[in-house]
Design a protein around this motif. Structure first.
Motif, PDB file in Angstrom:
ATOM      1  N   LEU A   1       9.907   1.779   0.119  1.00  0.00           N
ATOM      2  CA  LEU A   1       8.801   2.732  -0.031  1.00  0.00           C
ATOM      3  C   LEU A   1       9.305   4.076  -0.531  1.00  0.00           C
ATOM      4  O   LEU A   1       8.700   4.680  -1.417  1.00  0.00           O
ATOM      5  N   VAL A   2      10.411   4.541   0.012  1.00  0.00           N
ATOM      6  CA  VAL A   2      10.975   5.828  -0.410  1.00  0.00           C
ATOM      7  C   VAL A   2      11.478   5.751  -1.844  1.00  0.00           C
ATOM      8  O   VAL A   2      11.308   6.677  -2.627  1.00  0.00           O
ATOM      9  N   GLY A   3      12.100   4.626  -2.209  1.00  0.00           N
ATOM     10  CA  GLY A   3      12.700   4.504  -3.533  1.00  0.00           C
ATOM     11  C   GLY A   3      11.758   4.064  -4.628  1.00  0.00           C
ATOM     12  O   GLY A   3      11.978   4.393  -5.793  1.00  0.00           O
ATOM     13  N   TRP A   4      10.699   3.323  -4.282  1.00  0.00           N
ATOM     14  CA  TRP A   4       9.835   2.778  -5.309  1.00  0.00           C
ATOM     15  C   TRP A   4       8.390   3.193  -5.092  1.00  0.00           C
ATOM     16  O   TRP A   4       8.043   4.333  -5.286  1.00  0.00           O
ATOM     17  N   GLU A   5       7.580   2.265  -4.688  1.00  0.00           N
ATOM     18  CA  GLU A   5       6.155   2.514  -4.543  1.00  0.00           C
ATOM     19  C   GLU A   5       5.597   1.671  -3.408  1.00  0.00           C
ATOM     20  O   GLU A   5       6.290   0.837  -2.826  1.00  0.00           O
ATOM     21  N   VAL A   6       4.317   1.871  -3.125  1.00  0.00           N
ATOM     22  CA  VAL A   6       3.687   1.192  -1.997  1.00  0.00           C
ATOM     23  C   VAL A   6       3.634  -0.323  -2.220  1.00  0.00           C
ATOM     24  O   VAL A   6       3.911  -1.095  -1.299  1.00  0.00           O
ATOM     25  N   ASP A   7       3.282  -0.757  -3.416  1.00  0.00           N
ATOM     26  CA  ASP A   7       3.209  -2.211  -3.677  1.00  0.00           C
ATOM     27  C   ASP A   7       4.566  -2.884  -3.488  1.00  0.00           C
ATOM     28  O   ASP A   7       4.652  -3.987  -2.952  1.00  0.00           O
ATOM     29  N   ALA A   8       5.621  -2.234  -3.908  1.00  0.00           N
ATOM     30  CA  ALA A   8       6.962  -2.787  -3.726  1.00  0.00           C
ATOM     31  C   ALA A   8       7.326  -2.830  -2.248  1.00  0.00           C
ATOM     32  O   ALA A   8       7.934  -3.793  -1.773  1.00  0.00           O
ATOM     33  N   ALA A   9       6.957  -1.795  -1.496  1.00  0.00           N
ATOM     34  CA  ALA A   9       7.238  -1.762  -0.060  1.00  0.00           C
ATOM     35  C   ALA A   9       6.465  -2.851   0.674  1.00  0.00           C
ATOM     36  O   ALA A   9       7.003  -3.501   1.580  1.00  0.00           O
ATOM     37  N   LEU A  10       5.217  -3.059   0.297  1.00  0.00           N
ATOM     38  CA  LEU A  10       4.440  -4.136   0.914  1.00  0.00           C
ATOM     39  C   LEU A  10       5.030  -5.501   0.574  1.00  0.00           C
ATOM     40  O   LEU A  10       5.027  -6.410   1.407  1.00  0.00           O
ATOM     41  N   SER A  11       5.539  -5.638  -0.639  1.00  0.00           N
ATOM     42  CA  SER A  11       6.202  -6.890  -1.014  1.00  0.00           C
ATOM     43  C   SER A  11       7.469  -7.093  -0.189  1.00  0.00           C
ATOM     44  O   SER A  11       7.759  -8.209   0.252  1.00  0.00           O
ATOM     45  N   ALA A  12       8.229  -6.022   0.032  1.00  0.00           N
ATOM     46  CA  ALA A  12       9.439  -6.112   0.859  1.00  0.00           C
ATOM     47  C   ALA A  12       9.075  -6.485   2.293  1.00  0.00           C
ATOM     48  O   ALA A  12       9.743  -7.315   2.919  1.00  0.00           O
ATOM     49  N   LEU A  13       8.018  -5.881   2.812  1.00  0.00           N
ATOM     50  CA  LEU A  13       7.577  -6.208   4.166  1.00  0.00           C
ATOM     51  C   LEU A  13       7.125  -7.667   4.237  1.00  0.00           C
ATOM     52  O   LEU A  13       7.455  -8.383   5.189  1.00  0.00           O
ATOM     53  N   ALA A  14       6.404  -8.121   3.229  1.00  0.00           N
ATOM     54  CA  ALA A  14       5.967  -9.522   3.192  1.00  0.00           C
ATOM     55  C   ALA A  14       7.167 -10.460   3.139  1.00  0.00           C
ATOM     56  O   ALA A  14       7.196 -11.485   3.833  1.00  0.00           O
TER      57      ALA A  14
END
Length: 126
Positions: free
Chosen positions: A32-45
């Protein structure tokens, strides 16, 4: 008696799953800090695809313990491992069908959380 004996092993397995959950959350925050919200949600998924099947396995596999329950121990581990595998496949299919995944953070988090299960014994004695 068997439940009391299985308790420490089940707790140790659940500590490992909690450790994996923490790794998944930390990975999502870093993304989330390095990219964007969609990428962070993908990482969480991706992390959840690793954590949820391991939780199911920990609950299912550590129901029996002891030499007198050897057949039940074997059967519960075998069945738990099969359920873990099927749930992992189901979660991969579900997420890729319903959510526009950012592939790199998703797979990175999945692999990181999977490796975290091997590192958990370093942080926990039992």
């Amino acid at each position: 008696m068997t439940q009391r004996l299985a308790g420490p092993y089940r707790r140790a397995a659940l500590k490992g799953v909690l450790f994996q959950g923490g790794v998944a959350i930390i990975a999502a925050v870093i993304v989330l800090v390095g990219w964007e919200v969609d990428a962070a949600l993908s990482a969480l998924a991706g992390g959840l695809v690793a954590v949820l099947p391991n939780f199911l396995f920990a609950v299912y596999a550590f129901r029996y313990v002891g030499a007198s329950k050897a057949k039940q121990v074997y059967a519960s581990f075998k069945r738990g491992n099969g359920l873990k595998f099927l749930l992992t496949i189901f979660l991969f299919a579900l997420i890729f069908k319903l959510y526009p995944v950012v592939a790199l953070p998703f797979f990175f988090s999945f692999i990181l959380v999977t490796f975290a299960q091997w590192l958990a014994p370093i942080f926990f004695n039992h």
